[in-house]
Design a protein around this motif. Structure first.
Motif, PDB file in Angstrom:
ATOM      1  N   LEU A 254      -6.187   4.109   0.399  1.00 38.90           N
ATOM      2  CA  LEU A 254      -5.679   2.621  -0.512  1.00 38.90           C
ATOM      3  C   LEU A 254      -7.302   1.546  -1.166  1.00 38.90           C
ATOM      4  CD1 LEU A 254      -3.646   0.924  -2.581  1.00 38.90           C
ATOM      5  CD2 LEU A 254      -3.772  -0.104  -0.353  1.00 38.90           C
TER       6      LEU A 254
ATOM      7  N   LEU B   5       0.709  -2.234   5.933  1.00 40.24           N
ATOM      8  CA  LEU B   5       0.435  -0.802   5.646  1.00 40.24           C
ATOM      9  C   LEU B   5      -0.054  -0.923   6.778  1.00 40.24           C
ATOM     10  CD1 LEU B   5      -1.205  -0.259   1.831  1.00 40.24           C
ATOM     11  CD2 LEU B   5       0.870   0.338   2.517  1.00 40.24           C
ATOM     12  N   GLU B   6      -0.534   0.387   7.812  1.00 44.05           N
ATOM     13  CA  GLU B   6      -0.860   0.816   8.704  1.00 44.05           C
ATOM     14  C   GLU B   6      -2.333   0.974   8.610  1.00 44.05           C
ATOM     15  OE1 GLU B   6      -0.879   5.304  10.031  1.00 44.05           O
ATOM     16  OE2 GLU B   6       1.451   4.623   8.856  1.00 44.05           O
TER      17      GLU B   6
ATOM     18  N   TYR C   4       5.180  -5.045  -2.609  1.00 48.59           N
ATOM     19  CA  TYR C   4       5.773  -4.216  -1.583  1.00 48.59           C
ATOM     20  C   TYR C   4       5.581  -4.464   0.117  1.00 48.59           C
ATOM     21  CZ  TYR C   4       4.749   0.278   0.789  1.00 48.59           C
ATOM     22  OH  TYR C   4       5.598   0.924   2.733  1.00 48.59           O
ATOM     23  N   VAL C   5       4.163  -5.175   0.011  1.00 51.47           N
ATOM     24  CA  VAL C   5       3.867  -6.012   1.668  1.00 51.47           C
ATOM     25  C   VAL C   5       4.776  -6.989   1.792  1.00 51.47           C
ATOM     26  CG1 VAL C   5       2.338  -7.304   2.599  1.00 51.47           C
ATOM     27  CG2 VAL C   5       1.384  -5.113   1.815  1.00 51.47           C
TER      28      VAL C   5
ATOM     29  N   LEU D 136       1.219   7.363   1.826  1.00 50.93           N
ATOM     30  CA  LEU D 136       1.295   6.413   0.694  1.00 50.93           C
ATOM     31  C   LEU D 136       1.576   6.695  -0.199  1.00 50.93           C
ATOM     32  CD1 LEU D 136      -0.460   3.525   0.763  1.00 50.93           C
ATOM     33  CD2 LEU D 136      -2.053   5.011  -0.412  1.00 50.93           C
TER      34      LEU D 136
ATOM     35  N   ALA E 146       5.813   6.250   0.573  1.00 51.25           N
ATOM     36  CA  ALA E 146       5.812   4.762   1.098  1.00 51.25           C
ATOM     37  C   ALA E 146       5.737   3.796   0.317  1.00 51.25           C
ATOM     38  CB  ALA E 146       4.481   4.898   2.089  1.00 51.25           C
ATOM     39  N   THR E 147       4.941   3.336  -1.234  1.00 52.67           N
ATOM     40  CA  THR E 147       4.708   3.188  -1.823  1.00 52.67           C
ATOM     41  C   THR E 147       5.717   3.481  -3.262  1.00 52.67           C
ATOM     42  OG1 THR E 147       3.205   3.316  -2.660  1.00 52.67           O
ATOM     43  CG2 THR E 147       3.049   1.942  -0.564  1.00 52.67           C
TER      44      THR E 147
ATOM     45  N   LEU F  65      -3.137   4.800   5.797  1.00 55.86           N
ATOM     46  CA  LEU F  65      -2.893   4.033   4.539  1.00 55.86           C
ATOM     47  C   LEU F  65      -4.192   3.168   3.774  1.00 55.86           C
ATOM     48  CD1 LEU F  65       0.947   4.099   4.635  1.00 55.86           C
ATOM     49  CD2 LEU F  65      -0.617   5.930   4.140  1.00 55.86           C
ATOM     50  N   ALA F  66      -3.804   1.764   4.772  1.00 56.19           N
ATOM     51  CA  ALA F  66      -4.641   1.352   3.784  1.00 56.19           C
ATOM     52  C   ALA F  66      -6.070   1.381   3.499  1.00 56.19           C
ATOM     53  CB  ALA F  66      -4.966  -0.522   5.054  1.00 56.19           C
TER      54      ALA F  66
ATOM     55  N   ALA G 130      -3.726  -6.498   3.084  1.00 56.01           N
ATOM     56  CA  ALA G 130      -3.052  -5.322   2.577  1.00 56.01           C
ATOM     57  C   ALA G 130      -2.187  -5.050   4.343  1.00 56.01           C
ATOM     58  CB  ALA G 130      -3.161  -4.144   2.122  1.00 56.01           C
ATOM     59  N   VAL G 131      -3.078  -5.125   5.193  1.00 56.06           N
ATOM     60  CA  VAL G 131      -3.352  -5.379   6.435  1.00 56.06           C
ATOM     61  C   VAL G 131      -2.206  -6.354   7.651  1.00 56.06           C
ATOM     62  CG1 VAL G 131      -4.979  -3.342   6.179  1.00 56.06           C
ATOM     63  CG2 VAL G 131      -5.199  -5.146   7.003  1.00 56.06           C
TER      64      VAL G 131
END
Length: 355
Positions: free
Chosen positions: A117, A109-110, A102-103, A286, A289-290, A113-114, A208-209
């Protein structure tokens, strides 16, 4: 997902095999269908390792760990055949990309969302640790993003906490994925604790970020030395200011300096709420988006009768037209073609992890 090779099995245990999902260090993973068309991920030991007693023992321990752990953030165990040749195990088939995929495709991720998660993954680690198990290989490749949220997969390197009487890994042998391993794991210390998985979660959140590893540059022995050197700090450039303190603590060189899983969970929840949104709203964002709508799974001909379920008629596919009456009586029925399944899922489900 990839199409089956000519040498691949067509049946493993009760499951009909319809595609390849990926491969890990010791196993090949296939997409299987149960007699009722439920999808499962079936893992078998690779042929070159079938005569290796240590690998067979590790495989058996993976089954034990999968039977032990539970919860919404862990892939559900479905079955195993340790006495079959080759031995196999099956877990639920999870629709969705890995966090790494995904990344790589959609970017970092913003913060909110992170944070959600990370809190969900902390929930998963809490359940794993409550069962007395360390994962030891938490990383973006081992996190699947499903329509129900993230799922932790691949317990091939998991071990029982404080289990000194039954040790498969040789003393002094480093196991795991280097970029997400804590210093004590890099040093191949045997007395690992839950804090080792906390470090891996911190490294995963940083990826993730930011979309990049903690230690840019060469890998291998050079990377191992950098991680194990207390003077060299992980590069948190790009980690949002809201997360940098917590992630930095999770990545502390000394295991005792890292926060516990519950503290990580609570701080991530607080951080997410600070965005002004409810956790439920962020969670829906989330997932939207994913995750993507799951593709249909090939259904065996004997289960393809559209009249089997009289409800929801409008949602059923049109019946397959009958062959013309003039067709020769000896004509063979058409074979089920699953190549479309491989074509649709190839890029989404290609994985470099075992599960």
């Amino acid at each position: 997902m990839e199409a089956l090779l000519a040498a691949d099995p067509k049946q493993i245990g009760p499951y009909r095999i319809v595609g390849r999902l990926g491969a890990g260090g010791m196993g090949q993973v296939f997409l299987g269908l149960s007699p009722t068309a439920d999808g499962v991920a079936v893992k078998v030991i690779k042929s070159p390792l079938l005569d290796d007693a240590d690998f067979r023992e590790r495989f058996a321990l993976e089954v034990v760990n999968l039977k032990t752990v539970y919860g919404a953030r862990v892939a559900r165990f479905e079955g195993a055949g340790l006495d079959d040749e080759p031995p196999w195990l099956a877990v639920e088939y999870i629709e969705g990309p890995t966090l790494r995929q995904y990344v790589e495709c959609s970017g970092p991720l913003e913060v909110a969302l992170a944070a959600v998660l990370g809190a969900q993954l902390a929930d998963g680690l809490s359940k794993i640790h409550e069962a007395g198990v360390l994962h030891r290989d938490l990383k973006p490749q081992n996190i699947l993003l499903s329509k129900d949220g993230p799922k932790v997969i691949d317990f091939g390197l998991a071990k029982v906490l404080l289990d000194r009487d039954h040790q498969v890994t040789e003393p002094g042998r480093m196991v795991g994925t280097l970029a997400y391993m804590a210093p004590e794991q890099v040093r191949a210390e045997q007395d690992l604790q839950a804090s080792t998985d906390v470090y891996a979660l911190g490294a995963t959140l940083a990826y993730a970020v930011t979309g990049r590893p903690l230690y840019p540059g060469p890998g291998g022995i050079v990377l191992a030395h950098r991680i194990s050197d207390p003077v060299v700090q992980p590069d948190l450039t790009g980690v949002p200011k809201e997360l940098v303190t917590l992630v930095g603590l999770m990545l502390a060189h000394e295991p005792t300096a890292r926060p516990g899983v519950k503290v990580v969970h609570d701080q991530l929840i607080a951080l997410a709420k600070a965005s002004g949104q409810t956790i439920a709203t962020i969670r829906r964002r989330l997932i939207k988006a994913t995750s993507a709508p799951p593709p249909p799974i090939a259904v065996p001909p004997e289960l393809a009768d559209p009249l089997a379920d009289p409800e929801n008629v409008k949602d059923r596919p049109d019946p397959v037209p009958e062959a013309p009456k003039s067709a020769p009586a000896s004509a063979a029925p058409p074979e089920l073609d699953v190549r479309w399944l491989a074509d649709e899922l190839r890029t989404k489900y290609a994985r470099d992890a075992g599960f």
